[in-house]
Design a protein around this motif. Sequence first.
Motif, PDB file in Angstrom:
ATOM      1  N   ASP A 159       0.831  -1.204   0.000  1.00  0.00           N
ATOM      2  CA  ASP A 159       0.000   0.000   0.000  1.00  0.00           C
ATOM      3  C   ASP A 159       0.866   1.254   0.000  1.00  0.00           C
ATOM      4  OD1 ASP A 159      -2.428  -1.504   0.249  1.00  0.00           O
ATOM      5  OD2 ASP A 159      -1.968  -1.783   2.373  1.00  0.00           O
ATOM      6  N   SER A 160       1.994   1.193   0.715  1.00  0.00           N
ATOM      7  CA  SER A 160       2.909   2.324   0.828  1.00  0.00           C
ATOM      8  C   SER A 160       4.318   1.852   0.534  1.00  0.00           C
ATOM      9  CB  SER A 160       2.844   2.940   2.232  1.00  0.00           C
ATOM     10  OG  SER A 160       1.534   3.312   2.565  1.00  0.00           O
ATOM     11  N   HIS A 181       2.335   6.866  -0.676  1.00  0.00           N
ATOM     12  CA  HIS A 181       1.428   5.852  -1.192  1.00  0.00           C
ATOM     13  C   HIS A 181       2.025   5.267  -2.460  1.00  0.00           C
ATOM     14  CE1 HIS A 181      -2.158   4.032  -2.996  1.00  0.00           C
ATOM     15  NE2 HIS A 181      -2.642   4.015  -1.768  1.00  0.00           N
ATOM     16  N   ASP A 223       0.352  12.289   1.043  1.00  0.00           N
ATOM     17  CA  ASP A 223       0.851  10.909   1.055  1.00  0.00           C
ATOM     18  C   ASP A 223       2.065  10.732   0.157  1.00  0.00           C
ATOM     19  OD1 ASP A 223      -0.436  11.294  -1.327  1.00  0.00           O
ATOM     20  OD2 ASP A 223      -1.703   9.500  -1.208  1.00  0.00           O
ATOM     21  N   GLY A 259       0.280   6.665   4.842  1.00  0.00           N
ATOM     22  CA  GLY A 259      -1.141   6.322   4.869  1.00  0.00           C
ATOM     23  C   GLY A 259      -1.573   5.711   6.179  1.00  0.00           C
TER      24      GLY A 259
END
Length: 326
Positions: free
Chosen positions: A217-218, A232, A302, A326
């Motif tokens: 996700d990151s 992100h 982000d 995030g």
Amino acid sequence: MSALIELRTVGKTFSGGKVALEDVSLALQEDQPRFIAVVGESGSGKTTLARLLLGMIEPTTGTVRYRGEDLAGLSGARRNAFRREVQAVFQDPYEVYNPFYRVDHVLTTPVRKFRLAATRTEGRGLIEAALRSVGLRPEEILGRYPHQLSGGQRQRIMVARALLLRPRLIVADEPVSMVDASLRATILSSLRRLHEEMRISILYITHDLATAYQVADSIIVLYRAAVAEAGHVERVVKAPLHPYTQLLIGSIPLVSTERSWVEDKPAAGRPGGAGCHFADRCPSAMDHCLSAAPSLFQVAPDHAAACFLRADAPALAEGALSSVLG
């Protein structure tokens, strides 16, 4: 509430003066499970970061904290709690096994050591459930020796071993670099499923930007022991702001019948230990890149990049790296 585990301006310098990691701050909260990829070339500090989080080495500067306590000072029950909640999956699955023992040994040992089951039958049930959760059939795995299994099977057993302890964080250091390409997706999808279904944070250490993009996700991009870019994964990969990240993404081979050639600007050179770490390879290096190291500039909520090309954005506050993940 204290973070599950936290790095506070952590740096690591080994004998001979080699700087392996510098001024990294990162906090992982128990109630906000994350799937974070840490990418970079060999020697960028990825494995050092993993070993610090696992308590295998101590920082030269800064502190690593587990639930608010300095990890170096933990003992007794608190040390055992840490070892149960923060688990590792390493690069070479074969090195973890004793060839004289059946693979059952690496599974029954944590059950016994951490008293996870009251009876042998209950323990067997836990082991079988853990194996099934990573796509293995217990009847095909238990009772066999390590050399009788494939690299992918051995690695998934290590994921199952970590899962037995019901951890809050799994640090996976290059977990698929030594298995066949056909098995990489299986192992990574197992980690992704554990994150989503069991709310376990995953820190995925890799040199492979493509797999990082697929599962995380990151993302944190390391270069020469420092954070070059973070945020992100969609923003960082699709709109990279640091020249190093741009070159990383540009180096990913694409299936095409055409060839393209990129003409790099001659290297500017980096004097001693001053300036931006990437200045000697950067096609956009400016004079002041050689004399001062850039801050992490927060270009979006982000997304942050350590590059003077982004200096029109505010500098990220010290210790605020987690906020852009995030």
